[in-house]
Design a protein around this motif. Sequence first.
Motif, PDB file in Angstrom:
ATOM      1  N   GLN A 115       2.830  52.771  83.897  1.00 56.69           N
ATOM      2  CA  GLN A 115       2.184  51.466  83.833  1.00 56.69           C
ATOM      3  C   GLN A 115       2.660  50.709  82.597  1.00 56.69           C
ATOM      4  O   GLN A 115       3.235  51.292  81.666  1.00 56.69           O
ATOM      5  CB  GLN A 115       0.663  51.632  83.798  1.00 56.69           C
ATOM      6  CG  GLN A 115       0.094  52.304  85.044  1.00 56.69           C
ATOM      7  CD  GLN A 115      -1.403  52.491  84.946  1.00 56.69           C
ATOM      8  OE1 GLN A 115      -1.914  53.597  84.833  1.00 56.69           O
ATOM      9  NE2 GLN A 115      -2.130  51.373  84.985  1.00 56.69           N
ATOM     10  N   GLU A 116       2.411  49.396  82.576  1.00 58.79           N
ATOM     11  CA  GLU A 116       2.836  48.568  81.445  1.00 58.79           C
ATOM     12  C   GLU A 116       2.207  49.025  80.136  1.00 58.79           C
ATOM     13  O   GLU A 116       2.786  48.887  79.062  1.00 58.79           O
ATOM     14  CB  GLU A 116       2.486  47.105  81.710  1.00 58.79           C
ATOM     15  CG  GLU A 116       3.317  46.458  82.817  1.00 58.79           C
ATOM     16  CD  GLU A 116       3.003  44.989  82.984  1.00 58.79           C
ATOM     17  OE1 GLU A 116       2.185  44.461  82.197  1.00 58.79           O
ATOM     18  OE2 GLU A 116       3.576  44.369  83.900  1.00 58.79           O
ATOM     19  N   ILE A 125       1.041  57.884  85.665  1.00 61.42           N
ATOM     20  CA  ILE A 125       0.381  58.455  86.839  1.00 61.42           C
ATOM     21  C   ILE A 125       1.401  59.327  87.557  1.00 61.42           C
ATOM     22  O   ILE A 125       2.532  58.892  87.798  1.00 61.42           O
ATOM     23  CB  ILE A 125      -0.120  57.357  87.801  1.00 61.42           C
ATOM     24  CG1 ILE A 125      -1.164  56.473  87.121  1.00 61.42           C
ATOM     25  CG2 ILE A 125      -0.707  57.978  89.068  1.00 61.42           C
ATOM     26  CD1 ILE A 125      -1.607  55.287  87.971  1.00 61.42           C
ATOM     27  N   MET A 126       1.014  60.549  87.885  1.00 55.18           N
ATOM     28  CA  MET A 126       1.879  61.423  88.655  1.00 55.18           C
ATOM     29  C   MET A 126       1.220  61.739  89.998  1.00 55.18           C
ATOM     30  O   MET A 126       0.067  62.182  90.028  1.00 55.18           O
ATOM     31  CB  MET A 126       2.165  62.740  87.938  1.00 55.18           C
ATOM     32  CG  MET A 126       3.130  63.653  88.730  1.00 55.18           C
ATOM     33  SD  MET A 126       3.193  65.369  88.152  1.00 55.18           S
ATOM     34  CE  MET A 126       3.771  65.159  86.491  1.00 55.18           C
ATOM     35  N   VAL A 142      -1.907  64.377  99.230  1.00 52.40           N
ATOM     36  CA  VAL A 142      -1.298  63.891  97.988  1.00 52.40           C
ATOM     37  C   VAL A 142      -2.400  63.659  96.972  1.00 52.40           C
ATOM     38  O   VAL A 142      -3.387  62.967  97.257  1.00 52.40           O
ATOM     39  CB  VAL A 142      -0.529  62.576  98.213  1.00 52.40           C
ATOM     40  CG1 VAL A 142       0.065  62.060  96.896  1.00 52.40           C
ATOM     41  CG2 VAL A 142       0.550  62.763  99.266  1.00 52.40           C
ATOM     42  N   GLY A 143      -2.258  64.233  95.796  1.00 54.83           N
ATOM     43  CA  GLY A 143      -3.197  64.006  94.713  1.00 54.83           C
ATOM     44  C   GLY A 143      -2.545  63.225  93.596  1.00 54.83           C
ATOM     45  O   GLY A 143      -1.351  62.900  93.657  1.00 54.83           O
ATOM     46  N   GLN A 144      -3.323  62.919  92.555  1.00 53.26           N
ATOM     47  CA  GLN A 144      -2.770  62.208  91.406  1.00 53.26           C
ATOM     48  C   GLN A 144      -3.351  62.750  90.109  1.00 53.26           C
ATOM     49  O   GLN A 144      -4.499  63.202  90.047  1.00 53.26           O
ATOM     50  CB  GLN A 144      -2.998  60.704  91.515  1.00 53.26           C
ATOM     51  CG  GLN A 144      -4.452  60.269  91.576  1.00 53.26           C
ATOM     52  CD  GLN A 144      -4.587  58.754  91.712  1.00 53.26           C
ATOM     53  OE1 GLN A 144      -4.030  57.993  90.921  1.00 53.26           O
ATOM     54  NE2 GLN A 144      -5.334  58.312  92.719  1.00 53.26           N
ATOM     55  N   ALA A 145      -2.509  62.721  89.087  1.00 59.33           N
ATOM     56  CA  ALA A 145      -2.918  63.099  87.737  1.00 59.33           C
ATOM     57  C   ALA A 145      -2.467  61.985  86.805  1.00 59.33           C
ATOM     58  O   ALA A 145      -1.630  61.158  87.167  1.00 59.33           O
ATOM     59  CB  ALA A 145      -2.281  64.426  87.346  1.00 59.33           C
ATOM     60  N   TYR A 146      -3.017  61.953  85.599  1.00 53.49           N
ATOM     61  CA  TYR A 146      -2.631  60.907  84.668  1.00 53.49           C
ATOM     62  C   TYR A 146      -2.537  61.453  83.246  1.00 53.49           C
ATOM     63  O   TYR A 146      -3.180  62.444  82.881  1.00 53.49           O
ATOM     64  CB  TYR A 146      -3.595  59.720  84.717  1.00 53.49           C
ATOM     65  CG  TYR A 146      -5.015  60.035  84.298  1.00 53.49           C
ATOM     66  CD1 TYR A 146      -5.411  59.871  82.972  1.00 53.49           C
ATOM     67  CD2 TYR A 146      -5.952  60.494  85.216  1.00 53.49           C
ATOM     68  CE1 TYR A 146      -6.706  60.167  82.567  1.00 53.49           C
ATOM     69  CE2 TYR A 146      -7.248  60.795  84.827  1.00 53.49           C
ATOM     70  CZ  TYR A 146      -7.619  60.624  83.505  1.00 53.49           C
ATOM     71  OH  TYR A 146      -8.908  60.926  83.100  1.00 53.49           O
ATOM     72  N   SER A 147      -1.702  60.778  82.458  1.00 51.18           N
ATOM     73  CA  SER A 147      -1.535  61.131  81.048  1.00 51.18           C
ATOM     74  C   SER A 147      -1.565  59.859  80.219  1.00 51.18           C
ATOM     75  O   SER A 147      -0.896  58.881  80.543  1.00 51.18           O
ATOM     76  CB  SER A 147      -0.199  61.853  80.822  1.00 51.18           C
ATOM     77  OG  SER A 147       0.054  61.975  79.422  1.00 51.18           O
ATOM     78  N   GLU A 148      -2.350  59.887  79.149  1.00 54.94           N
ATOM     79  CA  GLU A 148      -2.425  58.761  78.213  1.00 54.94           C
ATOM     80  C   GLU A 148      -1.492  58.970  77.026  1.00 54.94           C
ATOM     81  O   GLU A 148      -1.321  58.083  76.203  1.00 54.94           O
ATOM     82  CB  GLU A 148      -3.856  58.593  77.693  1.00 54.94           C
ATOM     83  CG  GLU A 148      -4.913  58.413  78.768  1.00 54.94           C
ATOM     84  CD  GLU A 148      -4.966  56.999  79.326  1.00 54.94           C
ATOM     85  OE1 GLU A 148      -4.109  56.176  78.927  1.00 54.94           O
ATOM     86  OE2 GLU A 148      -5.854  56.722  80.147  1.00 54.94           O
ATOM     87  N   GLU A 149      -0.867  60.142  76.921  1.00 57.96           N
ATOM     88  CA  GLU A 149      -0.113  60.499  75.721  1.00 57.96           C
ATOM     89  C   GLU A 149       1.323  60.890  76.023  1.00 57.96           C
ATOM     90  O   GLU A 149       1.917  61.710  75.334  1.00 57.96           O
ATOM     91  CB  GLU A 149      -0.828  61.632  74.988  1.00 57.96           C
ATOM     92  CG  GLU A 149      -2.241  61.264  74.553  1.00 57.96           C
ATOM     93  CD  GLU A 149      -2.944  62.389  73.825  1.00 57.96           C
ATOM     94  OE1 GLU A 149      -2.263  63.099  73.057  1.00 57.96           O
ATOM     95  OE2 GLU A 149      -4.160  62.562  74.020  1.00 57.96           O
ATOM     96  N   LYS A 202      -6.367  53.626  88.515  1.00 58.88           N
ATOM     97  CA  LYS A 202      -6.178  54.626  89.562  1.00 58.88           C
ATOM     98  C   LYS A 202      -5.294  54.058  90.658  1.00 58.88           C
ATOM     99  O   LYS A 202      -5.336  52.869  90.978  1.00 58.88           O
ATOM    100  CB  LYS A 202      -7.527  55.060  90.162  1.00 58.88           C
ATOM    101  CG  LYS A 202      -8.322  55.970  89.254  1.00 58.88           C
ATOM    102  CD  LYS A 202      -9.568  56.490  89.961  1.00 58.88           C
ATOM    103  CE  LYS A 202     -10.395  57.375  89.042  1.00 58.88           C
ATOM    104  NZ  LYS A 202     -11.622  57.876  89.717  1.00 58.88           N
ATOM    105  N   LEU A 203      -4.476  54.923  91.193  1.00 56.74           N
ATOM    106  CA  LEU A 203      -3.593  54.550  92.282  1.00 56.74           C
ATOM    107  C   LEU A 203      -4.377  54.590  93.583  1.00 56.74           C
ATOM    108  O   LEU A 203      -5.093  55.562  93.858  1.00 56.74           O
ATOM    109  CB  LEU A 203      -2.416  55.532  92.325  1.00 56.74           C
ATOM    110  CG  LEU A 203      -1.241  55.227  93.234  1.00 56.74           C
ATOM    111  CD1 LEU A 203      -0.587  53.892  92.858  1.00 56.74           C
ATOM    112  CD2 LEU A 203      -0.224  56.354  93.129  1.00 56.74           C
ATOM    113  N   LEU A 204      -4.250  53.548  94.408  1.00 60.01           N
ATOM    114  CA  LEU A 204      -4.927  53.464  95.694  1.00 60.01           C
ATOM    115  C   LEU A 204      -3.926  53.102  96.769  1.00 60.01           C
ATOM    116  O   LEU A 204      -2.911  52.438  96.500  1.00 60.01           O
ATOM    117  CB  LEU A 204      -6.048  52.426  95.654  1.00 60.01           C
ATOM    118  CG  LEU A 204      -7.159  52.647  94.619  1.00 60.01           C
ATOM    119  CD1 LEU A 204      -8.096  51.445  94.594  1.00 60.01           C
ATOM    120  CD2 LEU A 204      -7.919  53.936  94.919  1.00 60.01           C
ATOM    121  N   VAL A 205      -4.179  53.531  97.998  1.00 53.22           N
ATOM    122  CA  VAL A 205      -3.289  53.266  99.136  1.00 53.22           C
ATOM    123  C   VAL A 205      -4.088  52.603 100.233  1.00 53.22           C
ATOM    124  O   VAL A 205      -5.200  53.024 100.562  1.00 53.22           O
ATOM    125  CB  VAL A 205      -2.658  54.578  99.650  1.00 53.22           C
ATOM    126  CG1 VAL A 205      -1.883  54.336 100.943  1.00 53.22           C
ATOM    127  CG2 VAL A 205      -1.726  55.154  98.589  1.00 53.22           C
TER     128      VAL A 205
END
Length: 326
Positions: free
Chosen positions: A239-240, A245-246, A260-267, A322-325
């Motif tokens: 993201q900008e 997001i993975m 399909v799931g998603q994970a995220y990292s702020e660092e 969050k990623l949405l479809v």
Amino acid sequence: MVKQTQNACGGICRQGISLLKTLLFLCLVVTACSKEESRAAVVYDIKAETLKCRDPFIYLHEPSGIYYLHVNGGGKIKCYTSPDLQNWRYECDSFIPEPDFWGKQDFWAPDMYEYKGRYYLFVTFSAQNAKRGVSVLESNRPEGPFFPLTNSPITPEDQMCLDGSLYIDEEGTPWMIYCREWLEAIDGEIYAAQMTKDLSALKGEPKLLFRASEAPWVGDITSGSVTGKVTDAPFIIRQESGRLIMTWSSFRADNGRYAVGQAYSEEGLLGPWYQVAAPLISGGGHAMFFKNKAGRLMTSYHAPNTAPSFLKIRKAYIYQDKLLVE
């Protein structure tokens, strides 16, 4: 007499320039018409919903406005093209291995990327005398032909690895994100490994990002005598804000469906990574994300997971991180 001669010469020159401009214009018209006729002659006769494939990865070639899709062709890689994501055609065989190429089986997950003006396929192979691994293939054209950078996997050869994807960090450093096969690891793993600038090898030790069991939605599956949890198809969106997001795939604990799931990292890439509790897509998997010609975020994946599997393309967006479809 001199003035008359000069006027006559000037008139002839102006006529010559005018004629040259006319000829150039006619050449441009003929060339444009030829291109239009050539485009009109190309038939895109395969509807997206009928295109049989697994692990679809779509690349938009912006100069031509053509979408490219490379898929497993049974011992080779096949390329499909489309002008609109709805209508496709078989383009060519983009990779036919030489007899001495190390990979004899699988031909899974041919993900294509443009990098430094060239095109690269990250493909999963295996062989009777070699563990499953990822090789990188290179071409100067998006449709190929592609050729291996090295005649060996670039993932650790003492481990079963699959589904390599390319991630370029904010400093321009290339990384491979890949999975360790659950059949060997039992609790499937996802790794990040820095790559050399030419993408021909990994650089340094791979870093474990997370295991399948860290996602609350993931359940066990059994193959033969092995029971464990799957990790498939890691794909990263930056993201900008720099937040990552993975998306990745596995099987649901509640109903066993591929998802399909998603994970995220702020660092940054090396995490820590946090799992979103509910899956993003259910009933299909091995997703990736891209922008269409209008700049709209899209996803492609295959469904169902049992043969035959078909290409799925849906709109996607990010809402409240969050990623949405759709």
